[in-house]
Design a protein around this motif. Structure first.
Motif, short mmCIF file in Angstrom:
data_model
loop_
_atom_site.label_atom_id
_atom_site.label_comp_id
_atom_site.label_asym_id
_atom_site.label_seq_id
_atom_site.Cartn_x
_atom_site.Cartn_y
_atom_site.Cartn_z
N GLU A 352 -0.91 45.06 -25.43
CA GLU A 352 0.10 46.04 -25.87
C GLU A 352 0.59 45.79 -27.29
N GLN A 353 0.19 44.65 -27.87
CA GLN A 353 0.73 44.30 -29.18
C GLN A 353 -0.38 43.85 -30.10
N GLY A 354 -0.80 44.73 -31.01
CA GLY A 354 -1.73 44.34 -32.06
C GLY A 354 -0.99 43.58 -33.13
N LEU A 355 -1.57 42.45 -33.56
CA LEU A 355 -0.84 41.56 -34.47
C LEU A 355 -1.75 41.06 -35.58
N PRO A 356 -1.14 40.70 -36.73
CA PRO A 356 -1.89 40.06 -37.80
C PRO A 356 -2.03 38.57 -37.55
N SER A 357 -2.70 37.87 -38.46
CA SER A 357 -2.77 36.41 -38.37
C SER A 357 -1.36 35.84 -38.38
N TRP A 358 -1.09 34.94 -37.45
CA TRP A 358 0.21 34.30 -37.27
C TRP A 358 1.28 35.30 -36.83
N GLY A 359 0.86 36.47 -36.36
CA GLY A 359 1.83 37.46 -35.93
C GLY A 359 2.45 37.12 -34.58
N VAL A 360 3.71 37.52 -34.41
CA VAL A 360 4.43 37.38 -33.15
C VAL A 360 5.20 38.65 -32.90
N CYS A 361 5.60 38.85 -31.66
CA CYS A 361 6.44 40.00 -31.35
C CYS A 361 7.32 39.67 -30.15
N THR A 362 8.53 40.17 -30.19
CA THR A 362 9.47 39.95 -29.11
C THR A 362 9.71 41.27 -28.38
N LEU A 363 9.93 41.17 -27.06
CA LEU A 363 9.90 42.36 -26.20
C LEU A 363 11.20 42.53 -25.41
N THR A 364 11.60 43.76 -25.23
CA THR A 364 12.72 44.13 -24.36
C THR A 364 12.52 45.59 -23.97
N ASN A 365 13.03 45.98 -22.80
CA ASN A 365 12.76 47.32 -22.28
C ASN A 365 14.02 48.09 -21.93
N VAL A 366 14.00 49.36 -22.22
CA VAL A 366 15.02 50.30 -21.76
C VAL A 366 14.64 50.76 -20.36
N ASN A 367 15.57 50.68 -19.43
CA ASN A 367 15.33 51.12 -18.05
C ASN A 367 15.67 52.61 -17.95
N LEU A 368 14.63 53.45 -18.09
CA LEU A 368 14.83 54.90 -18.13
C LEU A 368 15.43 55.46 -16.86
N HIS A 403 7.81 26.91 -33.74
CA HIS A 403 7.09 25.65 -33.65
C HIS A 403 5.96 25.55 -34.66
N PHE A 404 5.67 26.68 -35.32
CA PHE A 404 4.74 26.67 -36.45
C PHE A 404 5.43 27.37 -37.62
N ALA A 405 5.43 26.71 -38.77
CA ALA A 405 6.07 27.30 -39.95
C ALA A 405 5.41 28.62 -40.31
N GLU A 406 4.09 28.74 -40.03
CA GLU A 406 3.37 29.97 -40.37
C GLU A 406 3.89 31.16 -39.56
N ASN A 407 4.21 30.92 -38.27
CA ASN A 407 4.81 32.00 -37.46
C ASN A 407 6.13 32.46 -38.06
N GLU A 408 6.96 31.51 -38.42
CA GLU A 408 8.28 31.85 -38.96
C GLU A 408 8.16 32.61 -40.28
N ALA A 409 7.30 32.12 -41.18
CA ALA A 409 7.14 32.78 -42.47
C ALA A 409 6.61 34.20 -42.30
N ASN A 410 5.61 34.38 -41.42
CA ASN A 410 5.06 35.71 -41.21
C ASN A 410 6.09 36.65 -40.60
N GLN A 411 6.78 36.17 -39.55
CA GLN A 411 7.70 37.05 -38.84
C GLN A 411 8.90 37.43 -39.70
N LYS A 412 9.42 36.51 -40.48
CA LYS A 412 10.58 36.84 -41.29
C LYS A 412 10.20 37.67 -42.52
N ASN A 413 8.90 37.80 -42.76
CA ASN A 413 8.44 38.69 -43.82
C ASN A 413 8.26 40.11 -43.33
N GLU A 414 8.04 40.28 -42.01
CA GLU A 414 7.80 41.63 -41.49
C GLU A 414 8.74 42.02 -40.34
N ARG A 415 9.35 41.06 -39.66
CA ARG A 415 10.34 41.30 -38.61
C ARG A 415 9.83 42.32 -37.57
#
Length: 831
Positions: A352-368, A403-415
């Motif tokens: 469900e989540q296409g990501l770049p190198s070192w990409g991460v994504c956080t998930l939450t759902n609206v209960n329709l 836990h990896f600096a690369e994850n943090e740098a990537n995520q805080k660049n694109e959020r």
């Protein structure tokens, strides 16, 4: 309001999401505890129960379970619930996620707003957030990870393995694109040898995932992908049909637009790979062939085939066993908001989540299901919860440990965040709309367009307040490389221009806080916990069997029960539609309607009947591409029954096991027989008895009309045993030869829920029996024959289209959302 949880809901909540003390020796009389009932399953799917401590002994704890039974449980199998109600979890999570707000006043304001949104399950945090927020600095709050494609060297491959295991051990699922690895038999000059190929290294990652599955309470989750141009693509597509190769990973082929054109036009397709001797290979090759060719670097063409040859192999695999999946990779990147600085290289395990190198994504759902009001959607309340959900997820980026600096740098660049939904099917039932109908497609388009626009407004507001993601560039963000084709953000921007011009100005001036904001992830566990339909799927069924210590009883899902109580003696209306009541095309058209308004991707299963053909599967996959889906997964009812697993050694073996030396009559070329239809607790059975010319029984087949793969393979095993017992051509075998014959037949019979890995892997119940026979034969024991009463005990459980859950043993495993979860015990393979 106080949320009341039933037995299964409570168990899911306490086991997966509530804070716990894992040290059972800290328990006191009266404590609520979660206990492991069957220590033998600790290494795989753990059968757990909820109860209260009644007495403390030196070596164990006396626990009164919720069903009233008493158990003595060793201290090491007891966890103490520190949170016993969802409200306590809401308090912890809302405070933790609001803690990153910049002032005390903001922290107080958003703690309350988050808490109000979580109340009554209106906003459902992703599993990692619910379990980890405010609980530990070691637990990631991210579900989804993609790590860089492995550098094509032994050191690079092992480095990727280390990164993968570190992420999985903390609860994250990982995606790896193997396209960077040289193909099988390609030269490795440094060691004067040849490569074993990308697929073999994928087997290493799969094996390690199995070890993590064995060692932790949350199983490892892995996605392996390979590009359609890679010379190993044929092996990649078929590897799961070979036992012991890759067993602990989901697999998908990355499909380009050019490949799909070649399929449509019956064109040629060239398999190729960079020239590994080129001076730039070791420093610049990262798996992106288009970038390599754009630099003018050389490639080696390995083979040219018809594109349909590859496509047909993919389709046949999907038809047989739902794998490999396909990801329309080039299309995904064409409309990706991050195309200009961070291309998508792979997806997370559930796709469900296409990501770049070192990409991460956080998930939450609206209960329709919570947003019906007076026969319509409560649009204002829905908009409010979407805005709160976007801020909630954006805060997670700053609240989670890295836990990896690369994850943090990537995520805080694109959020990158992923707000999704659950309860769609329940909402449509409340509105009297039949899932999959033309009316439903119009409603879905309106609903998900509304959610997308409001989510983007929320991110724009956050950018105005807190700043845009650092890589934001308005021109590139809304238009692709040709400056004429809009990205997904550009499509939403055009909607804002028409309806909310103030927001177009704000986007141009302040930007967006998040590169993407939407996704549709599996919600098997959380959906069951909050008692609504999971994700964007229809209800799988409205009536099911629940087991308890006093027997079994028929239960209905909540909304069906409410309707039946309000309309005694009446049948459910036709808008109560289950997953298997729909055509596979209905499923795909719903997926496409939602994908139109989701900037990431979707985890969904297109359920199809058992007689769905290979040709129909091909048309379905091609329809998904034409409608704009980013990927597609089909599950054909009972499909794993037809999957043939073999080992490389099997290919060279004669039909008879070497132990069977005696010559006996071969099966006659033509047999005649009868097929009898009979009801069983698992649906209609078709028993075929074939006779030779002497009217002697030669063979027996047992097929169940509608059932899951696990029960189907048990029926196959029964038929094999009956054939051995009754066939005159086999009756002349000695006891040792009979044992060898049936052992060969049973070993590697494949079900849907194997356990273990490597030499300890058990494919099915017949396979387990076959392993026992092997051990028996190796021990040199004398064969004996005893008389047994073989009259089957009638089962009170009636289950249709469901596989056996390896956690609780019930025939209750539902295939949906590109995953599987149990409606009896709450076990889920994904969430």
């Amino acid at each position: 309001m106080v949320i009341q949880l039933n037995g299964l809901q409570e168990k899911i909540f306490l086991d997966r999401y509530a804070l716990k003390d894992p040290n059972g020796r800290n328990a006191n009389i009266g404590d609520t505890v979660i206990v492991l009932l069957d220590e033998g399953t600790k290494a795989h799917n753990q059968q757990k129960a909820v109860g209260k401590v009644a007495y403390l002994y030196e070596d164990d704890v006396a626990v009164i379970l919720r069903d009233g039974s008493a158990k003595h449980v060793p201290y090491e199998n007891v966890q103490i619930a520190l949170e016993t109600t969802p409200e306590q979890m809401f308090d912890r999570v809302s405070k933790a996620i609001a803690s990153v707000e910049q002032t005390p006043e903001k922290r107080e304001e958003w703690t309350k707003k988050f808490r109000d949104a979580l109340d009554d399950w209106k906003l459902i945090p992703g599993g990692r957030i619910a379990a980890g927020a405010g609980a530990s600095d070691e637990l990631t709050l991210y579900n989804c990870y993609v790590i860089p494609s492995p550098h094509d060297s032994r050191g690079g491959i092992m480095k990727t393995l280390t990164q993968m295991t570190e992420i999985m051990s903390r609860g994250g699922g990982v995606g790896i694109n193997l396209s960077s690895l040289r193909p099988k038999n390609a030269p490795v000059i440094a060691v004067n040898g040849a490569s074993s190929g990308s697929v073999s290294w994928g087997g290493i990652y799969s094996y390690a995932t199995g070890l993590i599955q064995q060692g932790g309470s949350r199983r490892g989750a892995l996605m392996l992908t390979l590009a359609d141009w890679h010379p190993d693509v044929f092996e990649f597509i078929t590897v799961k049909q070979q036992a012991g190769k890759i067993e602990n990973a989901n697999m998908s082929v990355l499909i380009s637009n050019a490949f799909m054109r070649a399929v449509k036009e019956d064109g040629d397709w060239t398999l190729k790979f960079p020239d590994t001797t080129h001076e730039a290979y070791d420093t610049e090759w990262d798996g992106d062939l288009a970038k390599w060719e754009a630099c003018g670097y050389p490639v080696i063409e390995y083979k040219t085939v018809k594109a349909r040859e590859i496509w047909s192999l993919i389709i046949e695999g999907a038809w047989k066993s739902a794998e490999p999946g396909v990801i329309f990779h080039e299309y995904y990147n064409d409309i990706s908001n991050s195309w200009y600085f961070n291309p998508i290289i792979c997806t997370n395990p559930c796709a469900e989540q296409g990501l770049p190198s070192w990409g991460v994504c956080t998930l939450t759902n609206v209960n329709l299901s919570k947003f019906e009001k007076n026969g319509d959607v409560d649009w204002d309340a829905l908009a409010n919860i979407v805005h709160i959900g976007v801020r909630f997820l954006d805060n997670v980026i700053d609240a989670t440990p890295y836990h990896f600096a690369e994850n943090e740098a990537n995520q805080k660049n694109e959020r990158r965040i992923g707000l999704g939904t659950m309860g769609l099917a329940e909402l449509m039932i409340k509105l009297g709309i039949r899932y999959g109908s033309p009316e439903s497609l119009e409603f879905i388009d309106k609903l998900y367009k509304f959610i997308a626009v409001e989510a983007y407004k929320a991110s724009i507001d956050l950018a105005e307040e807190k700043g845009a993601f650092p890589a934001f560039d308005f021109g590139h963000y809304v238009y692709n490389s040709d400056a004429a084709t809009p990205t997904f953000a550009g499509i939403v921007y055009e909607e804002l221009c028409a309806d909310s011009p103030e927001y177009t100005h704000k986007m141009e001036t302040h930007g967006m806080r998040n590169v993407t904001v939407l996704t549709q992830a599996p919600t098997g566990s959380t959906g069951t916990m909050v008692n609504t339909s999971t994700g964007i799927e229809p209800f799988y069924a409205f009536k099911f069997i629940r087991e308890s210590r006093v027997g079994t009883d028929v239960q209905y899902v909540g909304i069906a029960q409410e309707w039946l109580e309000a309309h005694p003696g009446e049948e459910l209306p036709d808008y109560f539609v289950g997953a298997m009541d729909l055509t596979a095309e209905d499923h795909v058209r719903v997926q496409a309607a939602i994908q139109r308004w989701v900037d990431s991707s979707i985890s969904k299963t297109a359920n199809a009947p058992a007689d769905f053909t290979v040709e129909e599967t091909a048309k379905l996959y091609e329809l998904a591409f034409e409608l704009g889906c980013k990927g597609v997964t089909i599950y054909r009812d009972g499909s794993r029954d037809t999957q043939v697993l073999h080992t490389e050694k099997d290919e060279d073996k004669p039909e008879e096991t070497p132990q069977v030396k005696r010559e006996f009559n071969k099966r006659p070329q033509v047999l005649r027989g009868q097929t009898f239809k009979t009801p069983t607790p698992f649906g209609k059975a078709y028993v075929t008895i074939n006779e030779n010319e002497a009217k002697e029984i030669e063979e027996v087949f047992v097929k169940l009309g509608k059932t899951g793969a696990d029960i189907g393979v048990i029926a196959d095993g029964l038929a094999i045993a009956l054939t051995l017992a009754l066939s005159p051509r086999l009756s002349a075998l000695s006891p040792a030869e009979k044992l060898a014959w049936i052992t060969k037949k049973y070993r590697r019979m494949s079900g849907a829920t194997p356990i273990g890995f490597g030499p300890n892997k058990v494919e099915s119940l017949p396979d387990a029996i076959g392993k026992v026979f092997e051990q028996y034969a190796d021990s040199g024991a004398e064969a004996t024959v005893e008389e047994y009463d073989t009259t089957p005990e009638p089962s009170p459980v009636k289950a249709v289209n469901l596989d056996i859950c390896s956690a609780c043993g019930a025939a209750a495993l539902v295939k949906e959302e590109g995953c599987a979860h149990c409606i009896n015990c709450g076990y889920s393979k994904c969430s």
